[in-house]
Write an enzyme that holds these catalytic residues in place. Structure first.
Site, PDB file in Angstrom:
ATOM      1  N   ARG A   4       0.823  -1.215   0.000  1.00  0.00           N
ATOM      2  CA  ARG A   4       0.000   0.000   0.000  1.00  0.00           C
ATOM      3  C   ARG A   4       0.856   1.263   0.000  1.00  0.00           C
ATOM      4  O   ARG A   4       0.484   2.265  -0.594  1.00  0.00           O
ATOM      5  CB  ARG A   4      -0.983  -0.020   1.163  1.00  0.00           C
ATOM      6  CG  ARG A   4      -2.080  -1.052   0.969  1.00  0.00           C
ATOM      7  CD  ARG A   4      -3.076  -1.017   2.109  1.00  0.00           C
ATOM      8  NE  ARG A   4      -2.462  -1.210   3.407  1.00  0.00           N
ATOM      9  CZ  ARG A   4      -2.325  -2.377   4.029  1.00  0.00           C
ATOM     10  NH1 ARG A   4      -2.764  -3.473   3.457  1.00  0.00           N
ATOM     11  NH2 ARG A   4      -1.774  -2.446   5.207  1.00  0.00           N
ATOM     12  N   GLU A  41       1.506  -5.626  17.333  1.00  0.00           N
ATOM     13  CA  GLU A  41       0.574  -5.854  18.435  1.00  0.00           C
ATOM     14  C   GLU A  41       0.006  -7.273  18.409  1.00  0.00           C
ATOM     15  O   GLU A  41      -0.451  -7.781  19.414  1.00  0.00           O
ATOM     16  CB  GLU A  41      -0.550  -4.809  18.420  1.00  0.00           C
ATOM     17  CG  GLU A  41      -1.447  -4.838  17.202  1.00  0.00           C
ATOM     18  CD  GLU A  41      -0.913  -4.044  16.011  1.00  0.00           C
ATOM     19  OE1 GLU A  41      -1.714  -3.820  15.097  1.00  0.00           O
ATOM     20  OE2 GLU A  41       0.267  -3.671  15.967  1.00  0.00           O
TER      21      GLU A  41
END
Length: 117
Positions: A4, A41
């Site tokens: 992206r 995370e």
């Protein structure tokens, strides 16, 4: 960084007269690469960059689509600095401030188009 970020990185590089250096997930780039593993995370990941893509002392702008926890940006900065580049700023389209990703960037300036508060 990764796919992206490629939407934004090449036009920015062209506009400022700089080269574009892709940072990819493992085994996407041909030839010899530097690797940088990092924690997210939800687990771990890795970025790679071609050996010789940046020269010692070159300045780098890191471009990505999102800054959340900062793990990917930190890995990109570490990878570029290991290769001798000076990362002077990061630019992202979206930031999720609640995840405090900026705090992990050791004071590097960050330009963000949209913050998702």
């Amino acid at each position: 960084i990764e796919a992206r970020g490629f939407i934004f990185g090449p036009p920015i590089a062209l506009a400022i007269g700089a080269k574009f250096v892709p940072l990819r997930k493992p085994n996407k780039l041909p030839g010899r690469v530097f690797r940088q593993e990092y924690e997210l995370e939800y687990g771990s990941d890795c970025l790679e960059m071609h050996v010789g893509a940046v020269a010692s002392g070159e300045r780098a702008l890191v471009v990505d689509d999102l800054i959340a926890t900062g793990g990917t940006l930190c890995a990109a900065i570490d990878l570029l600095e290991r290769a001798g580049a000076e990362v002077f700023e990061c630019a992202c389209v979206i930031e999720i401030p609640a995840l405090k990703g900026r705090e992990r960037l050791n004071g590097k300036p960050v330009f963000v188009l949209v913050d998702s508060q």
